[in-house]
Design a protein around this motif. Structure first.
Motif, PDB file in Angstrom:
ATOM      1  N   LEU A 115       2.317  -5.316   1.286  1.00  0.00           N
ATOM      2  CA  LEU A 115       1.836  -4.349   2.279  1.00  0.00           C
ATOM      3  C   LEU A 115       2.031  -4.888   3.691  1.00  0.00           C
ATOM      4  CD1 LEU A 115       0.346  -1.758   3.112  1.00  0.00           C
ATOM      5  CD2 LEU A 115      -1.811  -2.983   2.725  1.00  0.00           C
ATOM      6  N   ASP A 116       1.832  -6.186   3.885  1.00  0.00           N
ATOM      7  CA  ASP A 116       2.019  -6.776   5.212  1.00  0.00           C
ATOM      8  C   ASP A 116       3.447  -6.553   5.693  1.00  0.00           C
ATOM      9  OD1 ASP A 116      -0.527  -7.594   4.800  1.00  0.00           O
ATOM     10  OD2 ASP A 116      -0.080  -9.719   4.618  1.00  0.00           O
ATOM     11  N   ALA A 117       4.430  -6.777   4.806  1.00  0.00           N
ATOM     12  CA  ALA A 117       5.832  -6.578   5.187  1.00  0.00           C
ATOM     13  C   ALA A 117       6.117  -5.115   5.501  1.00  0.00           C
ATOM     14  CB  ALA A 117       6.735  -7.071   4.055  1.00  0.00           C
ATOM     15  N   GLU A 118       5.488  -4.220   4.734  1.00  0.00           N
ATOM     16  CA  GLU A 118       5.696  -2.789   4.980  1.00  0.00           C
ATOM     17  C   GLU A 118       5.105  -2.384   6.327  1.00  0.00           C
ATOM     18  OE1 GLU A 118       5.515   1.264   2.246  1.00  0.00           O
ATOM     19  OE2 GLU A 118       4.845  -0.669   1.463  1.00  0.00           O
ATOM     20  N   LEU A 119       3.940  -2.938   6.654  1.00  0.00           N
ATOM     21  CA  LEU A 119       3.336  -2.639   7.945  1.00  0.00           C
ATOM     22  C   LEU A 119       4.191  -3.182   9.089  1.00  0.00           C
ATOM     23  CD1 LEU A 119      -0.425  -3.394   7.135  1.00  0.00           C
ATOM     24  CD2 LEU A 119       0.653  -1.156   7.351  1.00  0.00           C
ATOM     25  N   LEU A 134      -7.933   4.553  13.061  1.00  0.00           N
ATOM     26  CA  LEU A 134      -8.025   3.303  12.307  1.00  0.00           C
ATOM     27  C   LEU A 134      -7.863   3.651  10.836  1.00  0.00           C
ATOM     28  CD1 LEU A 134      -8.972   0.253  11.918  1.00  0.00           C
ATOM     29  CD2 LEU A 134     -11.287   1.182  11.772  1.00  0.00           C
ATOM     30  N   ALA A 135      -7.017   2.919  10.123  1.00  0.00           N
ATOM     31  CA  ALA A 135      -6.871   3.088   8.671  1.00  0.00           C
ATOM     32  C   ALA A 135      -7.301   1.793   8.005  1.00  0.00           C
ATOM     33  CB  ALA A 135      -5.427   3.421   8.308  1.00  0.00           C
ATOM     34  N   SER A 136      -8.218   1.886   7.054  1.00  0.00           N
ATOM     35  CA  SER A 136      -8.699   0.664   6.409  1.00  0.00           C
ATOM     36  C   SER A 136      -9.175   0.955   4.996  1.00  0.00           C
ATOM     37  CB  SER A 136      -9.844   0.048   7.230  1.00  0.00           C
ATOM     38  OG  SER A 136     -11.105   0.529   6.807  1.00  0.00           O
ATOM     39  N   THR A 137      -9.472  -0.113   4.287  1.00  0.00           N
ATOM     40  CA  THR A 137     -10.060  -0.006   2.953  1.00  0.00           C
ATOM     41  C   THR A 137     -11.541  -0.380   2.964  1.00  0.00           C
ATOM     42  OG1 THR A 137      -9.436  -2.294   2.463  1.00  0.00           O
ATOM     43  CG2 THR A 137      -7.841  -0.586   1.882  1.00  0.00           C
ATOM     44  N   LEU A 138     -12.123  -0.529   4.150  1.00  0.00           N
ATOM     45  CA  LEU A 138     -13.504  -1.013   4.297  1.00  0.00           C
ATOM     46  C   LEU A 138     -14.353   0.059   4.962  1.00  0.00           C
ATOM     47  CD1 LEU A 138     -12.565  -4.581   5.597  1.00  0.00           C
ATOM     48  CD2 LEU A 138     -13.170  -3.933   3.261  1.00  0.00           C
ATOM     49  N   GLU A 156      -1.158   4.036  -0.356  1.00  0.00           N
ATOM     50  CA  GLU A 156      -1.887   5.032   0.420  1.00  0.00           C
ATOM     51  C   GLU A 156      -2.140   4.546   1.846  1.00  0.00           C
ATOM     52  OE1 GLU A 156      -6.044   7.632   0.024  1.00  0.00           O
ATOM     53  OE2 GLU A 156      -5.392   6.292  -1.594  1.00  0.00           O
ATOM     54  N   LEU A 157      -2.462   3.262   1.976  1.00  0.00           N
ATOM     55  CA  LEU A 157      -2.698   2.700   3.301  1.00  0.00           C
ATOM     56  C   LEU A 157      -1.393   2.663   4.099  1.00  0.00           C
ATOM     57  CD1 LEU A 157      -5.244   1.644   4.715  1.00  0.00           C
ATOM     58  CD2 LEU A 157      -4.545  -0.666   4.081  1.00  0.00           C
ATOM     59  N   ALA A 158      -0.298   2.307   3.442  1.00  0.00           N
ATOM     60  CA  ALA A 158       0.997   2.283   4.126  1.00  0.00           C
ATOM     61  C   ALA A 158       1.402   3.685   4.574  1.00  0.00           C
ATOM     62  CB  ALA A 158       2.057   1.695   3.200  1.00  0.00           C
ATOM     63  N   ALA A 159       1.118   4.687   3.740  1.00  0.00           N
ATOM     64  CA  ALA A 159       1.441   6.060   4.127  1.00  0.00           C
ATOM     65  C   ALA A 159       0.636   6.487   5.342  1.00  0.00           C
ATOM     66  CB  ALA A 159       1.176   6.995   2.952  1.00  0.00           C
ATOM     67  N   ALA A 160      -0.651   6.093   5.395  1.00  0.00           N
ATOM     68  CA  ALA A 160      -1.478   6.431   6.557  1.00  0.00           C
ATOM     69  C   ALA A 160      -0.938   5.756   7.815  1.00  0.00           C
ATOM     70  CB  ALA A 160      -2.923   6.013   6.307  1.00  0.00           C
ATOM     71  N   ALA A 161      -0.382   4.545   7.663  1.00  0.00           N
ATOM     72  CA  ALA A 161       0.108   3.793   8.818  1.00  0.00           C
ATOM     73  C   ALA A 161       1.355   4.408   9.443  1.00  0.00           C
ATOM     74  CB  ALA A 161       0.390   2.348   8.411  1.00  0.00           C
ATOM     75  N   THR A 162       2.023   5.321   8.743  1.00  0.00           N
ATOM     76  CA  THR A 162       3.203   5.980   9.330  1.00  0.00           C
ATOM     77  C   THR A 162       2.825   6.931  10.457  1.00  0.00           C
ATOM     78  OG1 THR A 162       3.130   7.772   7.691  1.00  0.00           O
ATOM     79  CG2 THR A 162       4.447   5.820   7.133  1.00  0.00           C
ATOM     80  N   ASP A 163       1.557   7.319  10.525  1.00  0.00           N
ATOM     81  CA  ASP A 163       1.092   8.182  11.615  1.00  0.00           C
ATOM     82  C   ASP A 163       1.036   7.356  12.895  1.00  0.00           C
ATOM     83  OD1 ASP A 163      -0.319   9.774  13.416  1.00  0.00           O
ATOM     84  OD2 ASP A 163      -1.708  10.537  11.906  1.00  0.00           O
ATOM     85  N   PRO A 164       1.800   7.740  13.931  1.00  0.00           N
ATOM     86  CA  PRO A 164       1.810   6.936  15.161  1.00  0.00           C
ATOM     87  C   PRO A 164       0.458   6.864  15.855  1.00  0.00           C
ATOM     88  CG  PRO A 164       2.947   9.032  15.482  1.00  0.00           C
ATOM     89  CD  PRO A 164       2.688   8.907  14.019  1.00  0.00           C
ATOM     90  N   ARG A 165      -0.476   7.753  15.485  1.00  0.00           N
ATOM     91  CA  ARG A 165      -1.802   7.705  16.093  1.00  0.00           C
ATOM     92  C   ARG A 165      -2.663   6.584  15.520  1.00  0.00           C
ATOM     93  NH1 ARG A 165      -3.484  13.796  14.893  1.00  0.00           N
ATOM     94  NH2 ARG A 165      -2.458  13.138  12.952  1.00  0.00           N
TER      95      ARG A 165
END
Length: 454
Positions: free
Chosen positions: A422-426, A374-378, A399-408
């Protein structure tokens, strides 16, 4: 037999902290880190205590309580440890202030501590200020009253200073100031005993070297630099936050107590209590010099702000007879004005809108399969989802978008009431809005929490 004043003041402090804890729906975000560290004891992963920027003693105490009482809610366990130890600080604070300035000063200093807004709120927020207040008050009390003539008392003060350092990084200045203060008065044997008492402080860098990320005097030092002055603000960053310290210190200690304490401290430095005055002021002065490296906040000044309360009590001791001569009701009116902000703020309910972070975290954690992340800011949501909380700082969208590139990474959670880039990037990475149960969806939208998943 009538209860002693220190016992009454400890009881008052405990009652106020219990009230604030009950009215705190969710603790401060750093609590997620402390609770995650504490859970290491329950899960057979004690190395968690040194895999964080926070110092380990406070979460160690929470973990020990939860190991002895497994059914206790983690937030309640943190509040119980922090609030009970914090309330006990009224005892050495009374003893210290009474010895220096008399019983009238001791009463006011300890009442100010018992009902002070942030002296009560920080422990209820599951933060380490609670035990830190006790250790600081105890160490300074021993130093001021007995350490110059008793090697045993000096050793005890050193041990308390070491425990303060194991609780918060600024505890190191308590050890340095105590040792320097004893040496400056020619108390060499007590100084050696004090240094010996400080020896347990070495447990932290040794544990970091053996079980953590490598030898370091404080795991928080590099974090403070990187999140503050190291970002490139330079002298302007430092001076900006230095200029904000008077307001932050007044918020931490009290808007009437702080200026009154500074006047009394100046008078003490010119009088027969100047040695003890320097002992009380030196750790706070060091903290005031360090805080702008990161950023000024009343929380960072609360720990040693406690040491201004004896001076605030002395200011009252000096002023009360003068006020009484100008009107019998005037002293009571001044006290009422001094404590009015605390009386208004303390009973208020806090962070009721943050409860969704716990409920949503539990729901997301139940849907994480082994190996997924899980990647979050909370940070609180992270903890209740069963993952290590994100770094205790502002997490940038990039930073959150970079973490989301991990398929895990199964879920990504961030705060925004409206769609963001960020929503569009995700979405480009294959993450889409997660359908939540109706209650969680409504409360998440109200809080501005957006949840994406793959």
């Amino acid at each position: 037999m009538r209860p002693s004043p220190p016992l009454l003041l400890v009881a008052l402090a405990g009652l106020v902290r219990a009230l604030v804890a009950v009215r705190t729906a969710m603790p401060e975000r750093d609590a997620g880190h402390y609770l995650w560290m504490a859970d290491g004891l329950l899960r057979g992963e004690p190395e968690r205590l040194v895999h964080s920027v926070f110092h380990p003693l406070f979460p160690l105490l929470i973990g020990a309580l939860r190991a002895a009482w497994p059914a206790l809610d983690p937030i309640a366990a943190g509040q119980l440890v922090a609030c009970s130890l914090g309330a006990l600080a009224a005892w050495p604070l009374w003893t210290l202030t009474r010895a220096l300035f008399g019983p009238r000063a001791a009463w006011l200093a300890c009442i100010g501590f018992a009902v002070g807004t942030w002296f009560a709120r920080h422990p209820a927020d599951v933060l380490s200020e609670g035990p830190f207040h006790l250790l600081v008050a105890g160490a300074v009390c021993l130093l001021a009253m007995r350490a110059r003539t008793s090697a045993a008392a000096a050793c005890g003060a050193g041990l308390l200073a070491a425990l303060a350092y194991l609780t918060r990084p600024e505890g190191a200045s308590l050890g340095l100031c105590g040792l320097g203060w004893l040496l400056a008065q020619g108390a060499r044997r007590p100084a050696r005993a004090f240094a010996a008492g400080c020896a347990p402080a070495l447990l932290l860098p040794l544990a970091c070297w053996r079980f953590g990320d490598g030898f370091t005097l404080s795991p928080k030092a590099a974090f403070v630099w990187a999140d503050g002055l190291g970002q490139g603000g330079g002298l302007a960053h430092y001076l900006t936050h230095l200029s904000r310290e008077p307001g932050a210190l007044a918020e931490a200690v009290g808007y009437v107590a702080m200026p009154a304490a500074l006047v009394a401290a100046w008078l003490a430095l010119r009088g027969r209590r100047r040695r003890e005055a320097w002992l009380l002021l030196a750790p706070l002065l060091i903290q005031l010099a360090i805080v702008p490296i990161l950023r000024t906040n009343h929380r960072f000044l609360s720990g040693y702000g406690l040491l201004l309360l004896p001076f605030a009590g002395d200011a009252w001791r000096r002023a009360a007879p003068w006020l009484a001569q100008r009107g019998r009701a005037l002293p009571a009116l001044v006290l009422a004005l001094a404590f009015a902000p605390d009386a208004i703020r303390l009973p208020a309910a806090r962070r009721t809108d943050r409860v969704i972070e716990r409920d949503l975290g539990v729901w997301l954690g139940a849907h994480l399969r082994p190996g997924e992340r899980l990647a979050s800011t909370l940070q609180r949501l992270d903890y209740f989802a069963g993952v290590e909380p994100a770094s205790p700082r502002t997490i940038a969208d990039a930073e959150l978008a970079a973490a989301a590139t991990d398929p895990r990474v199964r879920f990504v959670v961030h705060l925004a009431h409206r769609p963001t880039p960020l929503d569009a990037e995700l979405a480009h990475l294959g993450l889409t809005p997660v359908p939540l149960p109706a209650d969680l969806a409504a409360r998440s939208a109200e809080r501005g929490i957006r949840v994406f998943g793959r």
